[in-house]
Design an enzyme around this catalytic site. Structure first.
Site, PDB file in Angstrom:
ATOM      1  CG  HIS A   1       2.948  -3.496  10.531  1.00 13.57           C
ATOM      2  ND1 HIS A   1       3.699  -2.201  11.329  1.00 13.57           N
ATOM      3  CD2 HIS A   1       2.769  -3.568   9.126  1.00 13.57           C
ATOM      4  CE1 HIS A   1       3.184  -1.102   9.601  1.00 13.57           C
ATOM      5  NE2 HIS A   1       3.419  -1.989   9.218  1.00 13.57           N
TER       6      HIS A   1
ATOM      7  CG  HIS B   1      -1.348  -4.115   5.312  1.00 21.26           C
ATOM      8  ND1 HIS B   1      -0.732  -2.539   4.732  1.00 21.26           N
ATOM      9  CD2 HIS B   1      -2.502  -4.031   5.704  1.00 21.26           C
ATOM     10  CE1 HIS B   1      -1.621  -2.006   5.157  1.00 21.26           C
ATOM     11  NE2 HIS B   1      -2.621  -2.731   5.768  1.00 21.26           N
TER      12      HIS B   1
ATOM     13  CG  ASN C   1      -0.037  -0.220   3.145  1.00 16.19           C
ATOM     14  OD1 ASN C   1       0.524  -0.743   2.393  1.00 16.19           O
ATOM     15  ND2 ASN C   1      -0.496   0.578   3.508  1.00 16.19           N
ATOM     16  CG  HIS C   2       3.561   2.095   2.485  1.00 18.59           C
ATOM     17  ND1 HIS C   2       3.115   3.244   3.240  1.00 18.59           N
ATOM     18  CD2 HIS C   2       3.165   1.486   3.617  1.00 18.59           C
ATOM     19  CE1 HIS C   2       2.394   3.242   4.533  1.00 18.59           C
ATOM     20  NE2 HIS C   2       2.410   2.349   4.916  1.00 18.59           N
TER      21      HIS C   2
ATOM     22  CG  HIS D   1       0.209  -5.785   1.331  1.00 20.26           C
ATOM     23  ND1 HIS D   1       1.929  -5.619   1.177  1.00 20.26           N
ATOM     24  CD2 HIS D   1       0.279  -4.316   1.731  1.00 20.26           C
ATOM     25  CE1 HIS D   1       2.501  -4.758   2.731  1.00 20.26           C
ATOM     26  NE2 HIS D   1       0.846  -3.729   2.296  1.00 20.26           N
TER      27      HIS D   1
END
Length: 515
Positions: free
Chosen positions: A138, A136, A19-20, A108
């Site tokens: 953590h 995704h 997502n980044h 992800h």
């Protein structure tokens, strides 16, 4: 890239986007596209059409092991959830040597285990996937977990470093090595020693069995608690480094760097100070400078909230658990809170109360506030919605058949303008704020006329109306207050048969989520 005779690739790297680093811009390019064009990585799992997703495997064979590697790069949760509900997520299977492939899915997305109603449902994963490598999230888990009622496992390696001061980040970090032989596989988990240690603890002052009379006494007590954790971290770090099987291969310079990292750990003390004052956190931080990496935010003072059921503007009653979750997430500073958690609070608790803002607009502004630290995101969303509503009201007033008193129009606009106050305290927007924005009483005036009309009365504190009553059609007000944010969605279509689209090497399978 390893098949290119012009490149010497010792260890091929296969990667999906997260997502980044997701594709963006007019050309829909990700940073992985650039690395892939340079033959540095093998980029797979890119989604071309988010409303009709086809996931095809990479087929890799080495000796007796045949690997079908599926990749699904990050797609916005709400968009992907809708695609699944519409039966538009398709997984293709190899048409040759069926049953001989080890099927692995790499994705992800948010996991539903954290309460995200729009997260990727595990039921959407095809049953023939032996292993799912879930990105995704953590929090790091050393071993794969079995999916209930399925011969399927999910492995969540987590992040390699702590990115926030949250409970999930305080767990030991791992990486995993997948070893396979034919249809047999195992994951060898390796604890990471080159990661800054992080400890998060809850401290309840009432359980200390001490009579704290001054904030200084509380500060001294917490300093002792922090010192005990530092000693514990030192022992664990030494043991972790000694047992790290890969530490022996590091250079002397890297070994010293890792030891320096362990000398300054991260500590987070969540202190319940019920019936006690707070100590000065700035002075407390001065005592830990040079001992930990985050002396300025080591302490988080909190109190449990006693919440009783409250009635919303629509007459529905929220449970204490829902309200407690809403208050704690909406009014607590961002300390590792995921934006999807706040979005779920909005969806469960205040979506029925929203009139000025739509759920999607509010959720997107919350996501921007949490993920990008944009403090004005929610206030800007409110201001934009307020402007649109005023324009709509003015348009209705201009097109009304009857004359509308000017004072009443000003009162309506003033009742909406109170939303400006939320700009300075955007994170605390809740049901009460939304109700204040739209606290306009709608009354039916006594009239023998058959036409339906209403009278708008300004909320308490507004200047008084003129003696003349003003009315606009009920249907017009409904379009302003309800019509712009209320929508009905058709039920998801029934599950369809697997698509007939297939090449000579692949067949397709459609997966659906249980409604």
């Amino acid at each position: 890239n390893y098949e290119d005779p012009n490149y010497n690739i010792a260890m091929p790297i296969f990667s999906i986007h997260g997502n980044h680093d997701d594709p963006t811009g007019e050309l829909d390019i990700s940073s992985l596209d650039i690395l892939s064009d340079a033959n540095l990585v093998n980029y797979f799992g890119k989604v071309d059409k988010v409303d009709d997703i086809a996931v095809k495997p990479l087929l890799i064979q080495k000796g007796a092991t045949k690997l079908a590697l599926y990749g699904l790069g990050n797609v916005r949760d709400e968009r992907l959830y809708q695609t699944i509900q519409e039966n538009k997520l398709h997984f293709f299977q190899p048409a040759v040597q069926t049953g001989e492939w080890l099927n692995i899915l790499v994705l992800h997305q948010n996991r539903p285990s954290r309460g995200n109603e729009k997260a990727f449902p595990e039921s959407a994963i095809p049953a023939y996937m032996e292993l799912v490598i879930w990105g995704h999230e953590h929090e790091s888990f050393p071993e794969p977990s079995q999916v209930p009622a399925r011969d399927q496992y999910i492995y969540q390696p987590g992040s390699t470093v702590a990115t926030s001061l949250s409970d999930g980040e305080s767990k030991q970090k791992h990486v995993g090595i997948l070893e396979s032989d034919g249809d047999r596989w195992r994951i060898k988990s390796i604890p990471l020693c080159a990661v800054r240690p992080f400890v998060m603890k809850d401290v309840i002052l009432k359980e200390a069995n001490r009579a704290f009379e001054t904030p200084e006494e509380i500060s001294d007590y917490l300093e002792g608690v922090a010192a005990s954790f530092l000693q514990e971290i030192k022992q664990n770090s030494s043991q972790l480094i000694d047992n790290a099987i890969h530490f022996q291969f590091f250079t002397d310079e890297l070994k010293e760097r890792i030891k320096e990292i362990h000398k300054l750990p991260l500590i987070r003390l969540r202190v319940d100070h019920t019936d006690f004052p707070k100590c000065n956190t700035s002075r407390f931080a001065q005592k830990l400078i040079g001992k930990i990496a985050n002396p300025e935010d080591v302490i988080l003072f909190k109190k449990p909230r006693a919440v009783v059921p409250q009635r919303t503007s629509l007459g529905s009653t929220r449970t204490p658990n829902d309200l407690a979750a809403a208050q704690s997430l909406a009014r607590t500073p961002n300390n590792g809170i995921d934006s999807s958690e706040l979005a779920n609070v909005v969806y469960r608790n205040i979506r029925a109360d929203l009139r000025l803002l739509s759920v999607s607009k509010l959720n997107s502004s919350i996501k921007e506030y949490v993920d990008k630290q944009s403090t004005g995101a929610i206030g800007s969303a409110v201001a934009a919605a307020m402007k649109r509503s005023m324009e709509q009201i003015q348009e209705i007033v201009d097109s009304a058949d009857k004359d509308i008193d000017t004072v009443d129009i000003a009162a309506i606009l003033r009742s909406i303008s109170v939303a400006e106050e939320t700009k300075n305290n955007a994170v605390n927007i809740g049901t009460d704020d939304i109700d204040a924005i739209l606290n306009m009483t709608i009354e039916e005036p006594p009239s023998s006329s058959s036409s339906s009309s209403v009278t708008l009365v300004s909320p308490p504190g507004s200047p008084p109306h003129s003696s003349s009553s003003s009315s606009v059609p009920i249907s017009a007000i409904a379009r302003v207050i309800v019509g712009s944010t209320t929508s009905t969605s058709a039920p998801p279509p029934a599950a369809t048969a697997p698509s007939s689209r297939a090449s000579k090497k692949t067949t397709t399978t459609t997966t659906t989520a249980t409604a």
